[in-house]
Scaffold this motif. Structure first.
Motif: not given
Ligand code: BDP
Length: 590
Positions: A10-14, A82-86, A114-117, A176-179
């Protein structure tokens, strides 16, 4: 909801920094599709922060309605496939989010994440624009409640709670990204039996089916237990428990594998137990006495914005004064605050934003009218309240620092309607988390014998202002009445935490004779109150109101805000802070 993190998968970008910002007083932004183009006439606005005080502009300070935030970022090119989440740490009080010109999520409730794919709306390596409309209005259907009054000078937000209605993007925003196959949730429950600890876990997986494996690693990275399967139980010999003052945590390394994908999520675990037994509050089987404060996320200019410097400084002041605990009055605090509490052994009473559900308090012209009714706080508000309880527990259920859920602050609680309103909410909290006691902070207007909601709670939490709102300047009478009331609550056979007591105090104001608002009076009142606590065995905690002075709505009861702080708003100690330090850093209390 899982806290986003960096892991091997997993990676994150602020997205924190300066965003474009503008108000929308005419409410036309949605119809005019402001998200589809660069925000016209925008000014700079830092994120995270409240927008209210960044610009010296009375209209922005007291603004009512939607404001718009926009930023552009580039999706890391390595995120292809990747799956990207905000994800937003919070948006106060409601928000709708667009990525490019696609609406991706709306959320109500100003203090929870809260988040969104957004996978299908972004391209790795390409820029993406994020636009957020944030609404700071409170209504009878929101938690906390309020209403907008149309005045000659435009709309005014009225509310019944005693802290300023700061708004905006208060907490970090991350991409962020996850598989695609990913760990979507985990629930841990911990137990202790002598030197053996247990960790029960239940892992949820999204995006497919997976084989789940877990490893528990100690703080030195050594694997001390492992298991296979989504739910399971681990046993740890010679366990190192999480304790107040020592936030020892293990890492539960969760691996989900399916097809050619694998996700790794690391959940921190503090192994400890919490129990109410008779009038005692036990942590790891030992009686615990709460020393500390009701607090606020409140700083000059930042408002309720999460800020690392202010946060660590506040924790250092708590440590200096000898506190061991605090209540997240009157809303869930940022995840950064909660992480710090977990990691350093702070004990937390975690509160929902259900404050101001009492028209006998701060309600101006509405004062005294029925709080719980269909026109005011009715079923729809109750549903919002239920959602807040569920979302808070979903966010914080794995946190060792959290030992009590407080489902409301000072609601009306002496009526049949109040009992009817709260009974299902206690059930919701206990279903969502059967492991922690549930309570709420009772108001002085519903004393022992009259309160119909405290009987539903696992412990007694009372806010009491003897010597201030009751018997001001008459500390002897105040003492007698406080003794009497504590003795009555003690008959319930439950532990009592006094979740508020105190006096407004202007730093630097002194007098030789007892005089309200002086530093001497605050010291005298607090001394008197502590003597009463020490005379009542069932009292297991004292949380002074408040840690620091804080901003409120304008009113003749407040001098540039509420001044009950042990510290000023710029964090200088008042005389009472030294008194607390002597009491709280002295020999342990009984
Ligand atoms: C209590 C409230 C708290 C107020 C405090 C006060 O719980 O939010 O700020 O009193 O009046 O009623 O200072």
């Amino acid at each position: 909801m899982l806290r986003p993190q960096e892991s091997p998968t997993r990676e994150l970008k602020s997205l924190d920094g300066i965003w474009s910002f503008r108000t929308d007083p005419d409410g036309v932004g949605r119809a005019e599709r402001w998200y589809a183009a660069p925000l016209a006439g925008a000014r700079d606005m830092p994120v995270p922060a409240s927008f209210n005080e960044v610009v010296p502009d009375a209209e922005l300070f007291d603004y009512v309605g939607e404001v718009w935030y926009q930023t552009t970022t580039r999706v890391p090119r390595g995120w292809r496939g990747q799956r990207v989440v905000l994800r937003f740490g919070s948006a106060t009080h409601a928000a709708t989010v667009w990525v490019g010109d696609a609406e991706v999520v709306s959320h109500v409730g100003g203090y929870l994440p809260f988040e969104a794919d957004v996978t299908e709306h972004v391209t790795a390596g390409e820029p993406v624009t994020v636009t957020v409309a944030v609404d700071n209005r409170l209504s009878w259907q929101t938690i906390p409640p309020g209403y907008v009054e149309e005045t000659d000078a435009g709309p005014r937000q009225r509310y019944f709670h005693d802290f300023f209605n700061y708004a905006g993007l208060h907490r970090p925003v991350v991409l962020g990204c996850t598989p695609h196959l990913h760990v979507s949730d985990v629930t841990v429950t911990t137990g202790l039996d002598g030197s053996t600890g247990t960790v029960g876990y239940d892992v949820a997986v999204g995006g497919g089916t997976a084989e789940v494996g877990v490893e528990l690693r100690d703080a030195d990275g050594r694997t001390v237990a492992s298991g296979a399967g989504a739910p399971g139980q681990l046993r740890i010999d010679d366990v190192h428990p999480w304790r107040p003052g020592e936030g020892y945590q293990y890492d539960l390394v969760i691996t989900a594998t399916g097809g050619d994908e694998q996700d790794v999520y690391v959940q921190k675990v503090g192994i400890r137990t919490v129990e109410v037994r008779g009038t005692q509050f036990l942590i790891n089987g030992e009686p615990f006495y709460f020393r500390g404060f009701g607090m606020h996320e409140d700083h000059l200019v930042l408002g309720k914005g999460q800020d690392a410097v202010s946060m660590v400084h506040d924790f250092e002041l708590l440590r200096w004064v000898g506190a061991n605990s605090f209540r997240t009055s009157h809303y869930p605090y940022s995840e950064e605050v909660m992480d710090h509490a977990d990691a350093h052994g702070w004990v937390v009473i975690d509160e929902t934003p259900a404050v101001g559900l009492n028209l006998a308090l701060n309600a101006g012209g509405l004062a005294g009218s029925g709080t719980f009714s269909e026109e005011r706080i009715g079923e729809e508000t109750q549903r919002a309240h239920e959602r807040e309880i569920r979302e808070l527990i979903a966010r914080d259920k794995n946190r060792p620092s959290v030992v009590v859920w407080s489902i409301a602050n000072e609601p009306e609680s002496d009526t049949v309607e109040a009992e009817r309103y709260f009974e299902p909410l206690f059930r919701v909290a206990r279903e969502a988390d059967p492991t922690r006691p549930v309570g709420f902070a009772n108001v002085m207007l519903a004393p022992a014998g009259a309160c119909r909601v405290t009987p539903l709670a696992d412990l007694v939490m009372i806010n009491r202002y003897y010597g201030w709102y009751a018997f001001p300047g008459e500390l002897e009478v105040a003492r007698r009445r406080l003794d009497e009331e504590l003795a009555r609550w003690a008959q319930d056979g439950k532990p009592i935490i006094v979740t508020e007591y105190g006096a407004d105090t202007l730093a630097g104001l002194h007098a030789l004779t007892p005089s309200l608002w002086t530093e001497e009076y605050q010291v005298d009142l607090v001394t008197m109150t502590h003597e009463a606590f020490d005379g009542c065995d069932a009292v297991v905690g004292e949380h002074l109101w408040n840690f620091a002075d804080f901003q409120t709505a304008a009113g003749f009861m407040r001098a540039d805000g509420n001044k009950k702080g042990a510290f000023t708003r710029d964090r200088r100690p008042k005389a009472v802070a030294h008194l607390l330090r002597r009491r709280w850093t002295g020999p342990p209390l009984a």
